[in-house]
Enzyme design. Structure first.
Site, PDB file in Angstrom:
ATOM      1  N   ARG A  69       0.826  -1.212   0.000  1.00 58.25           N
ATOM      2  CA  ARG A  69       0.000   0.000   0.000  1.00 58.25           C
ATOM      3  C   ARG A  69       0.864   1.267   0.000  1.00 58.25           C
ATOM      4  NH1 ARG A  69      -5.343   0.808   0.915  1.00 58.25           N
ATOM      5  NH2 ARG A  69      -5.708   2.996   1.268  1.00 58.25           N
ATOM      6  N   HIS A 113     -17.675  15.727   2.558  1.00 64.35           N
ATOM      7  CA  HIS A 113     -18.348  14.541   3.114  1.00 64.35           C
ATOM      8  C   HIS A 113     -19.846  14.842   3.248  1.00 64.35           C
ATOM      9  CE1 HIS A 113     -18.736  10.873   5.453  1.00 64.35           C
ATOM     10  NE2 HIS A 113     -19.508  11.560   6.282  1.00 64.35           N
ATOM     11  N   ASP A 145      -6.819  14.760   7.750  1.00 59.85           N
ATOM     12  CA  ASP A 145      -5.749  14.316   8.646  1.00 59.85           C
ATOM     13  C   ASP A 145      -5.611  12.803   8.529  1.00 59.85           C
ATOM     14  OD1 ASP A 145      -7.824  13.252  10.086  1.00 59.85           O
ATOM     15  OD2 ASP A 145      -7.657  14.627  11.778  1.00 59.85           O
TER      16      ASP A 145
HETATM   17  C1  GRF Z   1     -19.977  13.183  -2.614  1.00 63.18           C
HETATM   18  O1  GRF Z   1     -21.204  12.879  -2.064  1.00 63.18           O
HETATM   19  C2  GRF Z   1     -18.974  13.456  -1.539  1.00 63.18           C
HETATM   20  O2  GRF Z   1     -19.555  13.976  -0.385  1.00 63.18           O
HETATM   21  C3  GRF Z   1     -18.403  12.095  -1.252  1.00 63.18           C
HETATM   22  O3  GRF Z   1     -18.350  11.466  -2.517  1.00 63.18           O
HETATM   23  C4  GRF Z   1     -19.364  12.008  -3.352  1.00 63.18           C
HETATM   24  C5  GRF Z   1     -18.714  12.400  -4.647  1.00 63.18           C
HETATM   25  O4  GRF Z   1     -19.659  12.725  -5.629  1.00 63.18           O
HETATM   26  N1  GRF Z   1     -17.131  12.190  -0.584  1.00 63.18           N
HETATM   27  P1  GRF Z   1     -19.209  13.212  -7.060  1.00 63.18           P
HETATM   28  O5  GRF Z   1     -18.308  12.143  -7.663  1.00 63.18           O
HETATM   29  O6  GRF Z   1     -18.509  14.521  -6.908  1.00 63.18           O
HETATM   30  O7  GRF Z   1     -20.485  13.347  -7.834  1.00 63.18           O
END
Ligand code: GRF
Length: 205
Positions: A69, A113, A145
Site C-alpha cells: 500500500r 463529506h 488528517d
Molecule cells: C460526494 O457525495 C462526496 O460527499 C463524497 O463522494 C461524493 C462524490 O460525488 N465524498 P461526485 O463524484 O462529486 O459526484
C-alpha cells in the site's frame, strides 16, 4: 488581481463536485482558483472523462492489491506534487490515503463529506442520517488528517430531511448543497471575498 490558486482534485467517481468547482471557477469575474489537475485511482470514472473533455491534465494511479500500500501512496503523493498545488481537494476519492500523502499536503488538503460531521463518518453517511432520524443533515468540508473524516471543519451546509425522503432523494439534495459549498470554500481559501447566503441550504464557512 492576484494569481489564481492551483487546485488539484482527487476523485474516483462521477465527478459532479469536480464539475461544480470548474463551473464556478470559469464563471467567476476574477479568477480565484484554477483546477490544474485531476488525480484518480480509476481510469474509467466520470471525473477523469470530464477532466479530459475540458483539457485538464489527468493522472491515474491505480491501486494494485499485489503491491504494498505504501508504494501506491508514494506514487499518489508524487502525482499530486507534480501539479504544484496550492490546494488539494478530495471530491469522492474512494480510498483512504496513506501517511505519505496526508503528511505531504497537511494544511492544504480538504475533503467533502455528505453529513454534518462529526455525525455519520465513513461510508453511507446519507443512510446513517436517515436511520438516525435526524431532521437536519448536510455536508461538510474538512481538513484531511490521518483519520477518516476526522479533520477540523472548514465549512458546512445544512439540508433539512423531508418526511418522504429516501437515500436517493436526500442524497441528491445533499449533492446540490455540496456543489455550492465546495466552490465557496475554495474561494475563501484562495482569498476571495465570500458572501454566504443564510438561506436553504444554510451555509456556514
Ligand atoms: C460526494 O457525495 C462526496 O460527499 C463524497 O463522494 C461524493 C462524490 O460525488 N465524498 P461526485 O463524484 O462529486 O459526484
Amino acid at each position: 488581481m492576484g494569481v489564481a490558486s492551483r487546485v488539484v482534485v482527487l476523485a474516483s467517481g462521477r465527478g459532479s463536485n469536480l464539475k461544480a468547482i470548474c463551473a464556478s471557477a470559469q464563471a467567476a469575474t476574477s479568477k480565484n482558483y484554477e483546477v490544474v489537475g485531476v488525480v484518480s485511482d480509476k481510469p474509467d470514472c466520470g471525473a477523469v472523462a470530464f477532466a479530459q473533455s475540458q483539457d485538464i491534465a489527468t493522472t491515474v494511479v491505480p491501486f494494485d492489491k499485489q503491491s504494498p500500500r505504501e508504494t501506491w501512496d508514494r506514487g499518489l503523493s508524487e502525482a499530486i506534487a507534480k501539479f504544484r498545488p496550492d490546494w488539494v481537494v478530495l471530491a469522492g476519492f474512494m480510498r483512504v490515503l496513506g501517511r505519505d500523502t496526508v503528511d505531504a499536503f497537511a494544511g492544504r488538503m480538504i475533503n467533502i463529506h455528505p453529513s454534518l460531521l462529526p455525525s455519520f463518518r465513513g461510508l453511507h453517511a446519507v443512510r446513517q442520517a436517515l436511520e438516525a432520524g435526524v431532521r437536519i443533515t448536510g455536508c461538510t468540508v474538512h481538513w484531511v488528517d490521518r483519520g477518516v473524516d476526522t479533520g477540523g471543519i472548514v465549512g458546512q451546509a445544512a439540508v433539512p430531511v423531508r418526511g418522504d425522503d429516501d437515500e436517493s432523494s436526500l442524497g441528491q439534495r445533499i449533492h446540490q448543497a455540496e456543489h455550492r459549498l465546495l466552490p465557496a470554500v475554495l474561494d475563501k481559501l484562495s482569498g476571495a471575498p465570500v458572501h454566504v447566503a443564510v438561506e436553504t441550504p444554510m451555509m456556514i464557512l
